[in-house]
Scaffold this motif. Structure first.
Motif, PDB file in Angstrom:
ATOM      1  N   TYR A   1       0.195   4.659   4.786  1.00 47.98           N
ATOM      2  CA  TYR A   1      -0.777   4.839   3.701  1.00 47.98           C
ATOM      3  C   TYR A   1      -0.645   3.715   2.678  1.00 47.98           C
ATOM      4  O   TYR A   1      -1.653   3.152   2.222  1.00 47.98           O
ATOM      5  N   ALA A   2       0.578   3.372   2.327  1.00 49.00           N
ATOM      6  CA  ALA A   2       0.796   2.295   1.358  1.00 49.00           C
ATOM      7  C   ALA A   2       0.269   0.977   1.886  1.00 49.00           C
ATOM      8  O   ALA A   2      -0.366   0.193   1.155  1.00 49.00           O
ATOM      9  N   ALA A   3       0.493   0.702   3.171  1.00 48.00           N
ATOM     10  CA  ALA A   3       0.052  -0.567   3.749  1.00 48.00           C
ATOM     11  C   ALA A   3      -1.459  -0.664   3.817  1.00 48.00           C
ATOM     12  O   ALA A   3      -2.034  -1.744   3.619  1.00 48.00           O
ATOM     13  N   GLU A   4      -2.125   0.447   4.077  1.00 44.16           N
ATOM     14  CA  GLU A   4      -3.567   0.408   4.254  1.00 44.16           C
ATOM     15  C   GLU A   4      -4.348   0.508   2.947  1.00 44.16           C
ATOM     16  O   GLU A   4      -5.504   0.094   2.891  1.00 44.16           O
ATOM     17  N   THR A   5      -3.733   1.053   1.910  1.00 42.62           N
ATOM     18  CA  THR A   5      -4.464   1.262   0.655  1.00 42.62           C
ATOM     19  C   THR A   5      -3.929   0.441  -0.512  1.00 42.62           C
ATOM     20  O   THR A   5      -4.622   0.280  -1.514  1.00 42.62           O
ATOM     21  N   GLY A   6      -2.692  -0.045  -0.391  1.00 49.75           N
ATOM     22  CA  GLY A   6      -2.073  -0.721  -1.527  1.00 49.75           C
ATOM     23  C   GLY A   6      -1.546   0.237  -2.570  1.00 49.75           C
ATOM     24  O   GLY A   6      -1.041  -0.184  -3.612  1.00 49.75           O
ATOM     25  N   THR A   7      -1.615   1.530  -2.306  1.00 46.42           N
ATOM     26  CA  THR A   7      -1.121   2.566  -3.215  1.00 46.42           C
ATOM     27  C   THR A   7       0.091   3.231  -2.591  1.00 46.42           C
ATOM     28  O   THR A   7       0.040   3.693  -1.450  1.00 46.42           O
ATOM     29  N   THR A   8       1.183   3.281  -3.329  1.00 48.06           N
ATOM     30  CA  THR A   8       2.404   3.892  -2.819  1.00 48.06           C
ATOM     31  C   THR A   8       2.377   5.390  -3.085  1.00 48.06           C
ATOM     32  O   THR A   8       2.378   5.816  -4.252  1.00 48.06           O
ATOM     33  N   PRO A   9       2.346   6.223  -2.040  1.00 42.18           N
ATOM     34  CA  PRO A   9       2.310   7.673  -2.258  1.00 42.18           C
ATOM     35  C   PRO A   9       3.687   8.218  -2.595  1.00 42.18           C
ATOM     36  O   PRO A   9       4.705   7.563  -2.348  1.00 42.18           O
ATOM     37  N   ASP A  10       3.708   9.420  -3.119  1.00 41.85           N
ATOM     38  CA  ASP A  10       4.972  10.095  -3.419  1.00 41.85           C
ATOM     39  C   ASP A  10       5.422  10.863  -2.179  1.00 41.85           C
ATOM     40  O   ASP A  10       5.502  12.088  -2.161  1.00 41.85           O
ATOM     41  N   GLY A  11       5.688  10.116  -1.106  1.00 47.60           N
ATOM     42  CA  GLY A  11       6.145  10.720   0.126  1.00 47.60           C
ATOM     43  C   GLY A  11       5.010  11.192   1.017  1.00 47.60           C
ATOM     44  O   GLY A  11       3.829  11.143   0.661  1.00 47.60           O
ATOM     45  N   ALA A  12       5.387  11.672   2.213  1.00 45.36           N
ATOM     46  CA  ALA A  12       4.394  12.094   3.203  1.00 45.36           C
ATOM     47  C   ALA A  12       3.579  13.286   2.717  1.00 45.36           C
ATOM     48  O   ALA A  12       2.377  13.379   3.003  1.00 45.36           O
TER      49      ALA A  12
END
Length: 341
Positions: free
Chosen positions: A234-245
């Motif tokens: 998700y981080a690689a595709e959106t540039g947004t780092t999520p708070d985990g899975a």
């Protein structure tokens, strides 16, 4: 007495965090947690669950209560990692016995990651701890002067789930731990199936042609469906780092198309793997633990529906959440140690 969680799970779905920390980041005992963790009456034993990041340890008294329960950082193990680990276990053992002199352990159990030949007492390979073909059980017996039970961490956790947790009603069980990676264990007739330590590498079973896995193979289940990969994709595709899975799963439920696609890929991969396991082993139950299991219905309801649609004549296994979670390896080590007394 059924064991309970010892601390509040982290928001990212990782291991539970202790309530307090000591100096230099070391973890200190949580007396309330220790009082809630038990394995029933029997001989007093020492137990250790060794990981690449930290070591969980406790001394279990004759009532089965875990005393001195703590997590301490795994120290650098240097050029002789097996010997260095045993010295660290000896140090922790001395501390626990000094703090609880009224408890005299009759045996010690410890579990480690990697490829483990428990019957021979050998740590065959552990990439994050550095040993190859290390006679860990014999080294521990010589240094600690106690009967030693030695096993793989996830196999030990599966044994604990079978005895005291989510798998206690079944003898033919697959246990999956889905976190940063995916680990597994298989019990047939109530006993772990080990194949010299190589069985149960479910996270590295191929279910697609890609992507490349950290192990060097392609299309491993872990490379598509682990909590770590879900968050990283998700981080690689959106540039947004999520708070985990679980954050990615929540975004998918809220209508995020990228999150929904990544989560759908993970569910499809898990369904394929569970279908293969069902066809080969016909387990009565598949118990899922680790951080991703805390997603609840978003994981279990989806997997039940998808697995039922994929199977035909096969026996549909129960899909159950693990109950012991981060304590399962330690409890399993204590139970195995008890078997030596």
């Amino acid at each position: 007495m059924a064991p309970a969680e010892t601390a509040t799970p982290r928001r990212d779905g990782g291991e539970p965090s202790p309530s307090r920390r000591g100096v230099a980041g070391s973890r200190v005992p949580d007396a309330r947690a220790s009082a809630r963790l038990g394995i029933g009456e029997g001989a007093a034993v020492l137990a250790f669950d060794v990981g690449g990041t930290d070591i969980k340890s406790a001394i279990f008294d004759a009532y089965g209560t875990a005393l001195g329960l703590r997590r301490t950082p795994t120290p650098p193990l240097g050029d002789e990692p097996a010997a260095a680990l045993i010295e660290e276990l000896a140090r922790l053992s001395d501390e626990l016995r000094a703090q609880h002199p009224q408890v005299v352990p009759a045996a010690l159990g410890f579990v480690v990651p990697g490829i483990v030949d428990a019957d021979a007492g050998i740590g065959v390979f552990a990439s994050n701890l550095g040993w190859r073909d290390a006679p860990l059980r014999d080294l521990a017996a010589e240094r600690l002067q106690l009967p030693i039970a030695f096993d793989h961490d996830v196999r030990s956790a599966s044994w604990a789930e079978h005895r005291l947790g989510g798998a206690r009603a079944h003898d033919d069980v697959v246990v999956l731990i889905i976190g940063t990676g995916i680990a597994g264990a298989i019990l047939v007739g109530g006993e772990p199936y080990t194949a010299g330590g190589y069985a149960g590498e479910i996270g590295h079973s191929p279910i697609a042609d890609g992507p490349e896995c950290a192990c060097g193979a392609r299309g491993c289940l872990e490379a598509i469906a682990s909590a770590g990969v879900i968050a990283r994709r998700y981080a690689a595709e959106t540039g947004t780092t999520p708070d985990g899975a679980r954050d990615v799963i929540a975004r998918a439920a809220a209508g995020d198309a990228v999150a929904a696609r990544i989560w759908d890929d993970a569910l499809d991969a898990l369904t394929m793997s569970l279908a293969q396991l069902t066809a080969m082993f016909a387990p009565q139950a598949i118990v899922i633990g680790g951080g991703l299991s805390l997603a609840g219905g978003a994981l279990f309801d989806e997997l039940r529906t998808r697995l039922a649609a994929r199977l035909s004549f096969h026996r549909m296994p129960e899909l159950l959440p693990a109950e012991l979670q981060g304590n399962a390896g330690l409890i399993g080590a204590a139970l195995r140690a008890r078997e030596l007394t």
